[in-house]
Design a protein around this motif. Structure first.
Motif, PDB file in Angstrom:
ATOM      1  N   GLY A 166      31.306  17.730  43.514  1.00 54.07           N
ATOM      2  CA  GLY A 166      31.066  18.658  44.313  1.00 54.07           C
ATOM      3  C   GLY A 166      30.118  20.031  44.477  1.00 54.07           C
ATOM      4  O   GLY A 166      30.301  20.464  42.892  1.00 54.07           O
ATOM      5  N   VAL A 167      29.126  20.559  44.774  1.00 55.81           N
ATOM      6  CA  VAL A 167      28.469  22.169  44.391  1.00 55.81           C
ATOM      7  C   VAL A 167      29.069  22.690  44.555  1.00 55.81           C
ATOM      8  O   VAL A 167      29.507  23.326  46.181  1.00 55.81           O
ATOM      9  CB  VAL A 167      27.038  21.883  44.949  1.00 55.81           C
ATOM     10  N   VAL A 168      29.531  23.948  43.476  1.00 56.60           N
ATOM     11  CA  VAL A 168      30.415  24.848  44.305  1.00 56.60           C
ATOM     12  C   VAL A 168      29.985  26.407  44.163  1.00 56.60           C
ATOM     13  O   VAL A 168      28.976  26.239  43.762  1.00 56.60           O
ATOM     14  CB  VAL A 168      31.451  25.474  43.267  1.00 56.60           C
ATOM     15  N   PRO A 169      29.299  27.388  45.367  1.00 55.31           N
ATOM     16  CA  PRO A 169      28.483  28.298  45.982  1.00 55.31           C
ATOM     17  C   PRO A 169      28.845  29.321  44.801  1.00 55.31           C
ATOM     18  O   PRO A 169      29.693  29.635  44.084  1.00 55.31           O
ATOM     19  CB  PRO A 169      27.817  28.393  47.201  1.00 55.31           C
ATOM     20  N   VAL A 170      27.208  29.853  44.720  1.00 57.08           N
ATOM     21  CA  VAL A 170      27.333  31.563  43.602  1.00 57.08           C
ATOM     22  C   VAL A 170      28.112  31.860  43.994  1.00 57.08           C
ATOM     23  O   VAL A 170      29.506  32.815  43.451  1.00 57.08           O
ATOM     24  CB  VAL A 170      26.085  31.399  43.304  1.00 57.08           C
ATOM     25  N   GLU A 171      28.192  32.475  45.351  1.00 54.34           N
ATOM     26  CA  GLU A 171      29.035  33.316  46.280  1.00 54.34           C
ATOM     27  C   GLU A 171      30.316  33.019  46.101  1.00 54.34           C
ATOM     28  O   GLU A 171      31.694  33.470  45.873  1.00 54.34           O
ATOM     29  CB  GLU A 171      29.129  32.958  47.291  1.00 54.34           C
ATOM     30  N   THR A 172      31.081  31.551  46.119  1.00 51.60           N
ATOM     31  CA  THR A 172      32.549  30.938  45.753  1.00 51.60           C
ATOM     32  C   THR A 172      32.992  31.614  44.778  1.00 51.60           C
ATOM     33  O   THR A 172      33.417  32.091  44.434  1.00 51.60           O
ATOM     34  CB  THR A 172      32.515  29.888  46.098  1.00 51.60           C
ATOM     35  N   LEU A 173      32.127  31.451  43.442  1.00 52.83           N
ATOM     36  CA  LEU A 173      32.605  31.724  42.155  1.00 52.83           C
ATOM     37  C   LEU A 173      32.453  33.101  42.019  1.00 52.83           C
ATOM     38  O   LEU A 173      33.462  33.205  41.229  1.00 52.83           O
ATOM     39  CB  LEU A 173      30.876  30.562  41.189  1.00 52.83           C
ATOM     40  N   ILE A 174      31.379  34.264  42.417  1.00 50.53           N
ATOM     41  CA  ILE A 174      31.751  35.204  42.227  1.00 50.53           C
ATOM     42  C   ILE A 174      33.400  35.737  42.876  1.00 50.53           C
ATOM     43  O   ILE A 174      33.484  36.255  42.773  1.00 50.53           O
ATOM     44  CB  ILE A 174      30.684  36.140  43.525  1.00 50.53           C
ATOM     45  N   GLY A 175      33.408  35.373  44.353  1.00 52.89           N
ATOM     46  CA  GLY A 175      34.279  35.536  44.740  1.00 52.89           C
ATOM     47  C   GLY A 175      35.865  35.535  44.558  1.00 52.89           C
ATOM     48  O   GLY A 175      36.873  35.839  44.090  1.00 52.89           O
ATOM     49  N   GLU A 176      35.693  33.826  43.264  1.00 47.29           N
ATOM     50  CA  GLU A 176      36.528  34.020  42.400  1.00 47.29           C
ATOM     51  C   GLU A 176      36.808  34.826  41.617  1.00 47.29           C
ATOM     52  O   GLU A 176      37.977  35.221  41.228  1.00 47.29           O
ATOM     53  CB  GLU A 176      36.789  32.687  42.202  1.00 47.29           C
ATOM     54  N   LEU A 177      35.886  35.312  40.809  1.00 48.04           N
ATOM     55  CA  LEU A 177      35.933  35.961  39.498  1.00 48.04           C
ATOM     56  C   LEU A 177      35.843  37.656  40.560  1.00 48.04           C
ATOM     57  O   LEU A 177      37.514  38.081  39.196  1.00 48.04           O
ATOM     58  CB  LEU A 177      34.507  35.841  38.836  1.00 48.04           C
ATOM     59  N   TRP A 178      35.468  37.534  40.792  1.00 46.12           N
ATOM     60  CA  TRP A 178      36.278  39.652  41.378  1.00 46.12           C
ATOM     61  C   TRP A 178      36.566  40.179  42.298  1.00 46.12           C
ATOM     62  O   TRP A 178      36.627  41.094  43.119  1.00 46.12           O
ATOM     63  CB  TRP A 178      34.719  40.186  40.987  1.00 46.12           C
ATOM     64  N   GLY A 179      36.911  38.937  43.813  1.00 43.69           N
ATOM     65  CA  GLY A 179      37.121  38.816  44.605  1.00 43.69           C
ATOM     66  C   GLY A 179      36.670  39.441  45.675  1.00 43.69           C
ATOM     67  O   GLY A 179      35.258  39.495  45.292  1.00 43.69           O
ATOM     68  N   GLU A 180      36.617  40.390  46.790  1.00 45.80           N
ATOM     69  CA  GLU A 180      35.606  40.823  47.654  1.00 45.80           C
ATOM     70  C   GLU A 180      34.488  41.927  47.428  1.00 45.80           C
ATOM     71  O   GLU A 180      33.726  43.244  47.982  1.00 45.80           O
ATOM     72  CB  GLU A 180      36.675  41.248  49.401  1.00 45.80           C
ATOM     73  N   HIS A 181      34.989  42.322  45.904  1.00 45.54           N
ATOM     74  CA  HIS A 181      34.154  43.867  45.926  1.00 45.54           C
ATOM     75  C   HIS A 181      33.691  43.654  43.907  1.00 45.54           C
ATOM     76  O   HIS A 181      34.202  44.089  43.042  1.00 45.54           O
ATOM     77  CB  HIS A 181      34.866  45.436  44.912  1.00 45.54           C
ATOM     78  N   PRO A 182      33.099  43.049  43.990  1.00 47.70           N
ATOM     79  CA  PRO A 182      32.031  42.202  42.520  1.00 47.70           C
ATOM     80  C   PRO A 182      31.524  43.651  42.324  1.00 47.70           C
ATOM     81  O   PRO A 182      30.376  43.892  42.664  1.00 47.70           O
ATOM     82  CB  PRO A 182      30.940  40.926  42.773  1.00 47.70           C
ATOM     83  N   PRO A 183      30.957  43.487  40.620  1.00 47.47           N
ATOM     84  CA  PRO A 183      29.781  44.334  40.072  1.00 47.47           C
ATOM     85  C   PRO A 183      28.722  44.315  40.491  1.00 47.47           C
ATOM     86  O   PRO A 183      28.115  43.293  40.790  1.00 47.47           O
ATOM     87  CB  PRO A 183      30.317  43.865  38.921  1.00 47.47           C
ATOM     88  N   ARG A 184      27.786  45.015  40.231  1.00 43.19           N
ATOM     89  CA  ARG A 184      26.546  44.378  41.164  1.00 43.19           C
ATOM     90  C   ARG A 184      25.921  43.208  39.304  1.00 43.19           C
ATOM     91  O   ARG A 184      25.442  42.806  40.083  1.00 43.19           O
ATOM     92  CB  ARG A 184      24.928  45.809  40.420  1.00 43.19           C
ATOM     93  N   SER A 185      26.913  44.145  38.449  1.00 45.13           N
ATOM     94  CA  SER A 185      25.993  42.494  37.758  1.00 45.13           C
ATOM     95  C   SER A 185      26.920  41.197  37.727  1.00 45.13           C
ATOM     96  O   SER A 185      26.225  40.137  36.883  1.00 45.13           O
ATOM     97  CB  SER A 185      26.036  43.206  36.371  1.00 45.13           C
ATOM     98  N   SER A 186      27.580  41.254  38.763  1.00 46.65           N
ATOM     99  CA  SER A 186      28.083  39.856  38.945  1.00 46.65           C
ATOM    100  C   SER A 186      27.290  38.551  38.838  1.00 46.65           C
ATOM    101  O   SER A 186      27.759  37.511  37.951  1.00 46.65           O
ATOM    102  CB  SER A 186      28.964  40.219  40.563  1.00 46.65           C
ATOM    103  N   LEU A 187      26.154  38.362  39.340  1.00 45.18           N
ATOM    104  CA  LEU A 187      25.603  37.262  39.013  1.00 45.18           C
ATOM    105  C   LEU A 187      24.569  36.791  37.758  1.00 45.18           C
ATOM    106  O   LEU A 187      24.669  35.914  37.473  1.00 45.18           O
ATOM    107  CB  LEU A 187      23.925  37.148  40.325  1.00 45.18           C
ATOM    108  N   THR A 188      24.469  38.455  37.660  1.00 47.74           N
ATOM    109  CA  THR A 188      24.201  37.937  36.031  1.00 47.74           C
ATOM    110  C   THR A 188      25.214  37.698  35.162  1.00 47.74           C
ATOM    111  O   THR A 188      25.297  36.329  33.850  1.00 47.74           O
ATOM    112  CB  THR A 188      23.757  39.153  35.092  1.00 47.74           C
ATOM    113  N   THR A 189      26.621  37.930  35.222  1.00 48.78           N
ATOM    114  CA  THR A 189      27.510  38.219  34.112  1.00 48.78           C
ATOM    115  C   THR A 189      27.700  36.315  34.224  1.00 48.78           C
ATOM    116  O   THR A 189      28.009  35.893  33.610  1.00 48.78           O
ATOM    117  CB  THR A 189      28.337  38.542  34.885  1.00 48.78           C
ATOM    118  N   LEU A 190      27.812  35.762  35.556  1.00 46.74           N
ATOM    119  CA  LEU A 190      28.294  34.776  35.734  1.00 46.74           C
ATOM    120  C   LEU A 190      27.043  33.596  35.520  1.00 46.74           C
ATOM    121  O   LEU A 190      27.695  32.490  34.654  1.00 46.74           O
ATOM    122  CB  LEU A 190      28.210  34.188  37.243  1.00 46.74           C
TER     123      LEU A 190
END
Length: 264
Positions: free
Chosen positions: A39-63
């Motif tokens: 199943g596809v896990v959306p990028v937003e879900t992965l970012i939420g798992e890693l950093w919660g409600e306050h991800p850093p600006r670089s979250s997408l690049t870091t992911l």
């Protein structure tokens, strides 16, 4: 190849060698993807798992960096050579694995088979499947990963399923008359799950039908003390009736066993 979640997160290569990913964040990403294999896990879900409600600006690049390192590790360690395991699939990523390659999925399948066999009255087959499922456990689910809000729900689900599989396995062995064989397991379970009245009730019942009424009454008093100390409660009405039956039984066999939980 095998991905193991029922304990510390581990990966085993095609030739049977285990290898560890050093980055805890990469392990966390893979564990979440493996919670939904195929199943596809959306990028937003992965970012939420890693950093919660306050991800850093670089979250997408870091992911994306974590995904890169995972793919590189798969290639370097020879995990499923010739296959693309970690697939980019908008709006996120997915793990292209088979059910038997993920221990938690295989575990769930065995529990479902055991439940169905028990419902159909095939007790021996149910016992075999449930015991096989329980033998897969290696400790607390994902014990070497600091899980976030998303993955914690999956951990809770697997832990609860393992508890339910244990209940079904005990119920099956009771049906098969394996009373005395269950006593050591039930003693360990009531120590590990001190507030679980069902486990206590099974121990009390089985001790009594095994001709060990004094130990059954002692087990009831132990439960009563725990509930009073921890919660200020008395045992349930059913367990109080069970104590009465133990007190008034004239031998090892006349009393009933504690009512099992419904098979569902």
């Amino acid at each position: 190849m095998r991905f193991s979640l029922l304990g510390p997160f581990e990966i085993t290569t095609d030739d049977g060698k285990p290898f560890a990913l050093r980055s805890p964040k990469v392990r966390q990403v893979l564990a979440l993807l493996l919670a939904q294999p195929g199943g596809v896990v959306p990028v937003e879900t992965l970012i939420g798992e890693l950093w919660g409600e306050h991800p850093p600006r670089s979250s997408l690049t870091t992911l994306q960096t974590y995904i890169y390192h995972a793919r590189k590790a798969f290639g370097r360690e020879g995990v499923a050579p010739g296959r693309e395991l970690l697939v980019t699939a908008p709006p996120g990523y997915r793990m292209d694995v088979l059910d038997h390659e993920v221990d938690s999925i295989a575990f769930e399948g065995l529990v479902n088979r055991g439940r169905a066999e028990l419902r159909d009255g095939n007790d021996e087959a149910a016992s075999r499947h449930l015991r096989q499922a329980l033998s897969m456990g290696r400790g607390r689910v994902l014990s070497n990963i600091e899980v976030g809000d998303v993955l914690s729900a999956h951990v809770a689900y697997l832990e609860e399923l393992r508890l339910r599989a244990t209940e079904l396995s005990i119920e099956t062995d009771v049906r098969l008359g394996r009373h005395r064989e269950l006593i050591p397991e039930l003693r360990a379970l009531v120590k590990e799950h001190q507030l679980n009245e069902w486990f206590h009730g099974q121990l009390i019942s089985i001790l009594s039908v095994s001709g060990r009424r004094a130990e059954a009454l002692k087990a009831y008093q132990n439960l009563r003390r725990i509930l009073d100390d921890e919660l200020g409660l008395e045992p349930s009405d059913e367990l109080q009736r069970l104590q009465y039956e133990v007190l008034n039984s004239s031998g090892p066999e006349p009393m009933r066993l504690l009512r099992p939980t419904p098979v569902r």
